[in-house]
Enzyme design. Structure first.
Site, PDB file in Angstrom:
ATOM      1  N   ASP A  37       0.872  -1.184   0.000  1.00 38.15           N
ATOM      2  CA  ASP A  37       0.000   0.000   0.000  1.00 38.15           C
ATOM      3  C   ASP A  37       0.908   1.232   0.000  1.00 38.15           C
ATOM      4  O   ASP A  37       2.069   1.161   0.402  1.00 38.15           O
ATOM      5  CB  ASP A  37      -0.884   0.019   1.260  1.00 38.15           C
ATOM      6  CG  ASP A  37      -2.141   0.873   1.080  1.00 38.15           C
ATOM      7  OD1 ASP A  37      -3.252   0.303   1.082  1.00 38.15           O
ATOM      8  OD2 ASP A  37      -2.023   2.115   0.951  1.00 38.15           O
ATOM      9  N   ASP A  62       4.073   2.452  -4.231  1.00 37.94           N
ATOM     10  CA  ASP A  62       3.009   2.773  -5.188  1.00 37.94           C
ATOM     11  C   ASP A  62       2.741   1.533  -6.038  1.00 37.94           C
ATOM     12  O   ASP A  62       3.625   1.084  -6.786  1.00 37.94           O
ATOM     13  CB  ASP A  62       3.443   3.959  -6.064  1.00 37.94           C
ATOM     14  CG  ASP A  62       2.311   4.485  -6.928  1.00 37.94           C
ATOM     15  OD1 ASP A  62       1.415   3.691  -7.300  1.00 37.94           O
ATOM     16  OD2 ASP A  62       2.323   5.690  -7.246  1.00 37.94           O
ATOM     17  N   ASN A  89      -6.219  -4.714  -5.641  1.00 34.31           N
ATOM     18  CA  ASN A  89      -7.340  -4.073  -4.944  1.00 34.31           C
ATOM     19  C   ASN A  89      -7.144  -2.580  -4.702  1.00 34.31           C
ATOM     20  O   ASN A  89      -8.111  -1.871  -4.451  1.00 34.31           O
ATOM     21  CB  ASN A  89      -7.516  -4.822  -3.599  1.00 34.31           C
ATOM     22  CG  ASN A  89      -8.408  -4.100  -2.630  1.00 34.31           C
ATOM     23  OD1 ASN A  89      -9.606  -4.015  -2.842  1.00 34.31           O
ATOM     24  ND2 ASN A  89      -7.819  -3.546  -1.565  1.00 34.31           N
ATOM     25  N   TYR A 153     -13.741   7.679 -11.871  1.00 35.20           N
ATOM     26  CA  TYR A 153     -13.761   6.455 -11.051  1.00 35.20           C
ATOM     27  C   TYR A 153     -14.587   5.377 -11.741  1.00 35.20           C
ATOM     28  O   TYR A 153     -14.135   4.234 -11.894  1.00 35.20           O
ATOM     29  CB  TYR A 153     -14.345   6.781  -9.674  1.00 35.20           C
ATOM     30  CG  TYR A 153     -14.409   5.599  -8.739  1.00 35.20           C
ATOM     31  CD1 TYR A 153     -13.265   5.157  -8.067  1.00 35.20           C
ATOM     32  CD2 TYR A 153     -15.599   4.902  -8.527  1.00 35.20           C
ATOM     33  CE1 TYR A 153     -13.321   4.059  -7.212  1.00 35.20           C
ATOM     34  CE2 TYR A 153     -15.666   3.811  -7.679  1.00 35.20           C
ATOM     35  CZ  TYR A 153     -14.517   3.396  -7.022  1.00 35.20           C
ATOM     36  OH  TYR A 153     -14.565   2.314  -6.182  1.00 35.20           O
ATOM     37  N   LYS A 157     -13.346   1.727 -13.259  1.00 37.77           N
ATOM     38  CA  LYS A 157     -13.833   0.435 -12.763  1.00 37.77           C
ATOM     39  C   LYS A 157     -14.517  -0.374 -13.875  1.00 37.77           C
ATOM     40  O   LYS A 157     -14.478  -1.608 -13.862  1.00 37.77           O
ATOM     41  CB  LYS A 157     -14.771   0.651 -11.576  1.00 37.77           C
ATOM     42  CG  LYS A 157     -14.070   1.225 -10.340  1.00 37.77           C
ATOM     43  CD  LYS A 157     -12.971   0.299  -9.820  1.00 37.77           C
ATOM     44  CE  LYS A 157     -12.395   0.780  -8.496  1.00 37.77           C
ATOM     45  NZ  LYS A 157     -11.377  -0.152  -7.959  1.00 37.77           N
ATOM     46  N   THR A 188     -15.693   1.619   4.659  1.00 37.74           N
ATOM     47  CA  THR A 188     -14.229   1.497   4.704  1.00 37.74           C
ATOM     48  C   THR A 188     -13.651   2.907   4.824  1.00 37.74           C
ATOM     49  O   THR A 188     -14.390   3.896   4.727  1.00 37.74           O
ATOM     50  CB  THR A 188     -13.684   0.873   3.395  1.00 37.74           C
ATOM     51  OG1 THR A 188     -13.851   1.830   2.339  1.00 37.74           O
ATOM     52  CG2 THR A 188     -14.361  -0.430   3.022  1.00 37.74           C
TER      53      THR A 188
HETATM   54  N1  LIG Z   1     -15.723   1.252  -0.116  1.00 39.31           N
HETATM   55  C1  LIG Z   1     -16.565   1.134  -1.132  1.00 39.31           C
HETATM   56  O1  LIG Z   1     -17.774   1.480  -1.038  1.00 39.31           O
HETATM   57  C2  LIG Z   1     -16.083   0.544  -2.438  1.00 39.31           C
HETATM   58  C3  LIG Z   1     -17.053   0.229  -3.405  1.00 39.31           C
HETATM   59  C4  LIG Z   1     -16.631  -0.312  -4.602  1.00 39.31           C
HETATM   60  C5  LIG Z   1     -15.303  -0.547  -4.845  1.00 39.31           C
HETATM   61  N2  LIG Z   1     -14.382  -0.222  -3.890  1.00 39.31           N
HETATM   62  C6  LIG Z   1     -12.982  -0.474  -4.212  1.00 39.31           C
HETATM   63  O2  LIG Z   1     -12.428  -1.318  -3.223  1.00 39.31           O
HETATM   64  C7  LIG Z   1     -11.009  -1.147  -3.209  1.00 39.31           C
HETATM   65  C8  LIG Z   1     -10.558  -0.990  -1.776  1.00 39.31           C
HETATM   66  O3  LIG Z   1     -11.105   0.210  -1.268  1.00 39.31           O
HETATM   67  P1  LIG Z   1     -11.626   0.350   0.232  1.00 39.31           P
HETATM   68  O4  LIG Z   1     -13.068   0.628   0.150  1.00 39.31           O
HETATM   69  O5  LIG Z   1     -11.153  -0.775   1.047  1.00 39.31           O
HETATM   70  O6  LIG Z   1     -10.979   1.734   0.665  1.00 39.31           O
HETATM   71  P2  LIG Z   1      -9.521   2.052   1.236  1.00 39.31           P
HETATM   72  O7  LIG Z   1      -9.297   3.480   0.917  1.00 39.31           O
HETATM   73  O8  LIG Z   1      -9.431   1.600   2.624  1.00 39.31           O
HETATM   74  O9  LIG Z   1      -8.565   1.112   0.377  1.00 39.31           O
HETATM   75  C9  LIG Z   1      -7.880   1.526  -0.781  1.00 39.31           C
HETATM   76  C10 LIG Z   1      -6.409   1.390  -0.477  1.00 39.31           C
HETATM   77  O10 LIG Z   1      -5.671   1.591  -1.676  1.00 39.31           O
HETATM   78  C11 LIG Z   1      -4.516   2.302  -1.314  1.00 39.31           C
HETATM   79  N3  LIG Z   1      -3.930   2.939  -2.478  1.00 39.31           N
HETATM   80  C12 LIG Z   1      -4.411   3.992  -3.172  1.00 39.31           C
HETATM   81  N4  LIG Z   1      -3.587   4.293  -4.181  1.00 39.31           N
HETATM   82  C13 LIG Z   1      -2.545   3.426  -4.110  1.00 39.31           C
HETATM   83  C14 LIG Z   1      -1.382   3.228  -4.878  1.00 39.31           C
HETATM   84  N5  LIG Z   1      -1.095   3.995  -5.931  1.00 39.31           N
HETATM   85  N6  LIG Z   1      -0.549   2.232  -4.520  1.00 39.31           N
HETATM   86  C15 LIG Z   1      -0.831   1.464  -3.440  1.00 39.31           C
HETATM   87  N7  LIG Z   1      -1.920   1.590  -2.687  1.00 39.31           N
HETATM   88  C16 LIG Z   1      -2.781   2.563  -3.018  1.00 39.31           C
HETATM   89  C17 LIG Z   1      -4.969   3.287  -0.271  1.00 39.31           C
HETATM   90  O11 LIG Z   1      -3.891   3.809   0.479  1.00 39.31           O
HETATM   91  C18 LIG Z   1      -5.934   2.438   0.536  1.00 39.31           C
HETATM   92  O12 LIG Z   1      -5.320   1.810   1.638  1.00 39.31           O
HETATM   93  C19 LIG Z   1     -10.719   0.062  -4.097  1.00 39.31           C
HETATM   94  O13 LIG Z   1     -10.271  -0.379  -5.367  1.00 39.31           O
HETATM   95  C20 LIG Z   1     -12.061   0.724  -4.213  1.00 39.31           C
HETATM   96  O14 LIG Z   1     -12.176   1.491  -5.392  1.00 39.31           O
HETATM   97  C21 LIG Z   1     -14.751   0.307  -2.690  1.00 39.31           C
END
Ligand SMILES: NC(=O)c1ccc[n+]([C@@H]2O[C@H](COP(=O)([O-])OP(=O)(O)OC[C@H]3O[C@@H](n4cnc5c(N)ncnc54)[C@H](O)[C@@H]3O)[C@@H](O)[C@H]2O)c1
Length: 260
Positions: A37, A62, A89, A153, A157, A188
């Protein structure tokens, strides 16, 4: 229940939320983990995973650059001898407000992290993946229909959903499966402002008002779906994007009079 004993899994975006919940679930089921992360919270996730009795290492890097992903994959290969599961993810929203004036650079940054990132992970991990390995990418209901996310976004996706399909086809004959999970609205760090604000105003029930299950989802509920897709239990599931959204994406925006 899916068993990951002796398997090595890479999880990107593992500092919190869905990535952390999946890391801890796979740890409890025996997987060795390489977690990554941009945020240092990934080290805490690795510590929590080790407390479950497995091997887990963390890289703060990254996950949408060639060098970052090469470091992650190199770590898995040198430490554990190969890769069985890749969970791509990591993601960002790029801002939750709907905008029609998003600058090109901001749009491209969302595409870089959300779409190019999973592709770099797949491309880099593939030569080291065992036959029978599994790739899971995090898409979103926002990539399946309009109305669940901002334009860059949602477009990113939608790209992930197609990446899953085309990569699964490109891997014909390799025994490696590629699937996606499309979460609905999940509590989250990404959505914390929304959930925290609703809780503070005593309006948490409003979050699920358009959802047949009448609530938002939990990261652990997405982790269960990811674990299924990554496991032998899903041995004939390939090229699919599984919505885990309480039926949010199954319906049209319509309130029937016979609704309970
Ligand atoms: N929470 C929701 O409602 C939801 C819905 C649909 C999809 N998602 C997707 O689920 C996945 C996880 O998100 P989440 O909800 O757990 O939120 P989150 O923000 O806790 O997790 C996303 C993580 O990705 C990390 N990240 C961002 N850019 C990065 C990079 N360049 N390199 C490494 N790490 C990076 C962030 O630091 C974070 O820890 C994401 O892809 C998000 O788009 C989330």
């Amino acid at each position: 229940m899916s068993d990951f004993t002796g398997k090595t899994a890479i999880i990107t975006g593992a500092a919190g939320g869905i990535g952390r919940a999946t890391a801890l679930l796979l740890a409890r089921r025996g997987a060795r983990l390489v977690l990554a992360d941009v945020q240092e919270g990934v080290e805490e996730t690795a510590a929590l995973a080790r407390a479950e009795g497995t091997e887990a290492s963390a890289l703060v890097t990254d996950c949408a650059t060639d060098a970052g992903v090469e470091a992650i994959v190199g770590h898995a290969v040198s430490g554990f001898g190969g890769i069985d599961v890749l969970f791509a993810n990591a993601g960002v929203t790029g801002g939750l407000l709907p905008r029609l004036d998003t600058p090109s650079a901001d749009f491209m940054e969302v595409l870089r992290i959300n779409l190019l990132g999973p592709w770099i992970a797949i491309r880099t991990a593939l030569p080291h993946m065992q036959r029978g390995g599994a790739i899971v990418c995090t898409a979103s209901v926002a990539g399946l229909r309009a109305g669940a996310g901002p334009i860059p976004y949602s477009a990113s996706k939608a790209g992930v959903a197609n990446l899953v399909q085309t990569t699964a086809m490109a891997l014909s004959g390799t025994g490696i499966r590629v699937n996606g999970v499309a979460p609905g609205l999940i509590d989250t760090p990404m959505t914390a402002a929304l959930f925290d604000d609703a809780r503070a105003r005593g309006k948490e029930d409003r979050i699920g008002q358009l959802n047949p299950l009448r609530r938002g989802g939990r990261a652990e509920e997405i982790a269960e779906a990811v674990a299924f897709l990554a496991s032998e239990a899903a041995s004939y599931v390939n090229g699919q994007v599984l919505a885990v959204d309480g039926a949010l994406s199954a319906q049209l925006p319509f309130t029937p009079k016979w609704s309970l």
